[in-house]
Design a protein around this motif. Sequence first.
Motif, short mmCIF file in Angstrom:
data_model
loop_
_atom_site.label_atom_id
_atom_site.label_comp_id
_atom_site.label_asym_id
_atom_site.label_seq_id
_atom_site.Cartn_x
_atom_site.Cartn_y
_atom_site.Cartn_z
N HIS A 108 -3.92 -28.14 -9.29
CA HIS A 108 -3.38 -27.69 -8.00
C HIS A 108 -1.85 -27.56 -8.04
N ASN A 109 -1.30 -27.37 -9.24
CA ASN A 109 0.13 -27.10 -9.41
C ASN A 109 1.01 -28.17 -8.77
N GLY A 110 0.66 -29.41 -9.02
CA GLY A 110 1.51 -30.52 -8.58
C GLY A 110 1.08 -31.17 -7.29
N ALA A 111 -0.02 -30.71 -6.71
CA ALA A 111 -0.51 -31.31 -5.47
C ALA A 111 -1.88 -31.94 -5.71
N VAL A 112 -2.21 -32.95 -4.90
CA VAL A 112 -3.51 -33.61 -5.07
C VAL A 112 -4.64 -32.69 -4.65
N TYR A 113 -4.48 -32.11 -3.48
CA TYR A 113 -5.51 -31.23 -2.93
C TYR A 113 -4.94 -29.81 -2.80
N ALA A 114 -5.82 -28.89 -2.54
CA ALA A 114 -5.41 -27.49 -2.47
C ALA A 114 -4.63 -27.17 -1.21
N ARG B 216 3.76 -49.50 -16.69
CA ARG B 216 3.84 -49.01 -18.07
C ARG B 216 2.80 -47.90 -18.30
N LYS B 217 1.61 -48.11 -17.76
CA LYS B 217 0.56 -47.11 -17.94
C LYS B 217 0.90 -45.81 -17.22
N LEU B 218 1.50 -45.91 -16.02
CA LEU B 218 1.81 -44.72 -15.25
C LEU B 218 2.91 -43.88 -15.88
N LYS B 219 3.67 -44.46 -16.79
CA LYS B 219 4.71 -43.68 -17.49
C LYS B 219 4.09 -42.54 -18.29
N LYS B 220 2.80 -42.70 -18.64
CA LYS B 220 2.10 -41.64 -19.38
C LYS B 220 1.64 -40.52 -18.45
N TYR B 221 1.81 -40.73 -17.14
CA TYR B 221 1.31 -39.76 -16.17
C TYR B 221 2.42 -39.32 -15.21
N PRO B 222 3.41 -38.59 -15.71
CA PRO B 222 4.49 -38.15 -14.82
C PRO B 222 4.00 -37.25 -13.69
N ALA B 223 2.89 -36.56 -13.92
CA ALA B 223 2.34 -35.71 -12.85
C ALA B 223 1.91 -36.56 -11.66
N ILE B 224 1.43 -37.77 -11.95
CA ILE B 224 1.00 -38.67 -10.87
C ILE B 224 2.22 -39.27 -10.17
N THR B 225 3.14 -39.82 -10.92
CA THR B 225 4.29 -40.49 -10.31
C THR B 225 5.22 -39.52 -9.61
N GLY B 226 5.17 -38.26 -9.99
CA GLY B 226 6.04 -37.27 -9.35
C GLY B 226 5.37 -36.44 -8.27
N CYS B 227 4.11 -36.75 -7.99
CA CYS B 227 3.35 -35.96 -7.01
C CYS B 227 3.75 -36.35 -5.60
N GLN B 228 4.23 -35.38 -4.83
CA GLN B 228 4.72 -35.65 -3.49
C GLN B 228 3.60 -35.88 -2.47
N SER B 229 2.39 -35.41 -2.79
CA SER B 229 1.28 -35.58 -1.84
C SER B 229 0.41 -36.78 -2.20
N LEU B 230 0.87 -37.59 -3.16
CA LEU B 230 0.14 -38.80 -3.55
C LEU B 230 0.99 -40.03 -3.27
N THR B 231 0.35 -41.05 -2.71
CA THR B 231 1.00 -42.34 -2.51
C THR B 231 0.22 -43.39 -3.31
N ILE B 232 0.93 -44.15 -4.11
CA ILE B 232 0.32 -45.26 -4.85
C ILE B 232 0.65 -46.54 -4.09
N THR B 233 -0.37 -47.20 -3.61
CA THR B 233 -0.20 -48.40 -2.78
C THR B 233 -0.82 -49.60 -3.49
N ILE B 234 -0.07 -50.67 -3.57
CA ILE B 234 -0.53 -51.89 -4.22
C ILE B 234 -0.99 -52.89 -3.16
#
Length: 596
Positions: free
Chosen positions: A74-80, A104-122
């Motif tokens: 989806h070109n950088g977005a979670v959903y369409a 450390r694991k998320l460093k392999k996934y820049p698409a995830i950490t840079g996605c503006q429509s995704l929030t990672i909540t702990i």
Amino acid sequence: MAQEYTTSSIHAHNDYVHPIPFLTAYYSQVGSIEADVFLRNGELYVAHEEKEITTDHTLDKLYLKPLAEKIAFHNGAVYAKAKTLNLLIDLKTEGIPTLQSLVRKLKKYPAITGCQSLTITISGSVPVPDQWKLFPDYIHFDGRPTVAYTTEQLRRISIISDDFKKYTSWNGKGTLTAPDLKKITAVIDNVHSLGKRIRFWATPDLVNAWITLQKLNVDYIGTDHVTALASFIEKEPHDVFQNTVSHAVHKPVVAAESVQVKNVILLIGDGMGLTQLYAGYTANQGKLNLFTIPTIGLSVTASADSYITDSAAGATAMATGQKTSNRAIGVDASGKILTPITDILHQYNYKTAVISCGDITDATPAAFYGHVIDREFNEKIAADFLTSPVDILLGGGVTHFTTRKDGSNLFPALQQKGYTVSNNLQSLDSIRSDKYIVLDNAAARSMKQGRGNFLSASLQKALSTFTDKKSQFFIMAEGAQIDYGGHANNMEYVVREMLDFDEAIGKAMAYVDAHPETLLIITADHETGGLTLLDGDLQKGYVHGNFSTQDHTAVMVPVFAYGSGAKDFAGVYQNTAIFDKIIKALRINQTSAPRN
């Protein structure tokens, strides 16, 4: 509901237990997905308990890789469509080392950490707030309503959650107690005052609980039944109606039973069951003309060949006193022509009218003049009217009379039979003859589409015509589109049509009060939609229903009767008995006037 609920309001609790983790919730387009995570030997595993850990259930495999693939697709977005997702990672092992491993694991996934429509909540074993600044800004935290956070800490909080059981032991059935409701409302209001969204865990997970959480304005509704909740929410706009304009109801006058019945008004609410009635009553803020009628019976609607009738067989039973097969109109199960009540009463110099706010060749009105083995033969039904003695015909479906496949136009032949004919509803008021046909497809519009008061006005026009001529009469008027709303599984459609039908009932009741020799009967051919009511508010006119089918059901339908002779309609009986009771009330001796 103060806020609009979509699938983005769903929190997929313990998502990993589903046969297809992540994707089941993702394709339901939920707003939040929860994964419980354990750190073991440098790897992050997803499981509910540590003893359930398996080597192939890693956070990478079940969540991070498929999520990264969707973001890339989806070109950088979670959903369409710009929808957002909250990935809630519940740490089940010591907070700081588990979270450090995640970073450390998320460093392999820049698409995830840079996605503006995704929030990672702990959530879960969350480090103390003072340590949050040790982690990247893309890491957010699940707060608690009892903790006082600094402004900076609040910036890192994406959601505030709490245990529902702290406030109530409610099991999701019935309603919350007033003290529990007060406690829960207070915590929700407090969280919202901070500009944050709230989620409860350990909430009951059933339809009534979902509705209650919506009414409480809980932002994320947690569920283990993702697809069921998604379906419920997606259907909700069609299942809910808030009425804004109510109508007054007629104050009934009880007619003297000693008066001989000379006239009959039969009003058929197509698809109208008890639930449709109560939905209308609720939407009209606790009042309905129908509910002021003291006499009620129940009609068994099964047809000759089916436990569940259709309108053709149901209306034929009432029009002729004979059961027939589904789809058959005015003929018995063997195809033999049956004589409708309109023909019988014509022999006794009764005037008759057939009215519908639908197609006049559709099953219910057609049963009072047509004879076909299958209801789909609309043009044959229209042609049957050429030999019918019915005096007034009002409704939609004009093309079956005027623009036919055989090239003929039935209007000239009907004029030769003495009818005034028109294809324009506006002409109705100006007609002065006592035999007329007005067919205009505008009469078959829904109330939402602007049909207006056609049903009430047409009924009053027919009543006025027959009264002026001092004629004994029989009128059948159909509220056709209660049925259409049931088939569409659309609560607004059902309620608007129900309220329009009830207004016509009020006009009929007023006529009976002024003309006590008139008997009014209101019933249905069947129920449509399998409607149940899940919630409502009699003061606000709000009603929330649920449909179990897009077809008819087998439940008995009500029969209301008003005026002289009404008491004979109490009890439980077959739909054919409605015909018999009308004939009895009019003291018609069929043996002295054999059917043709």
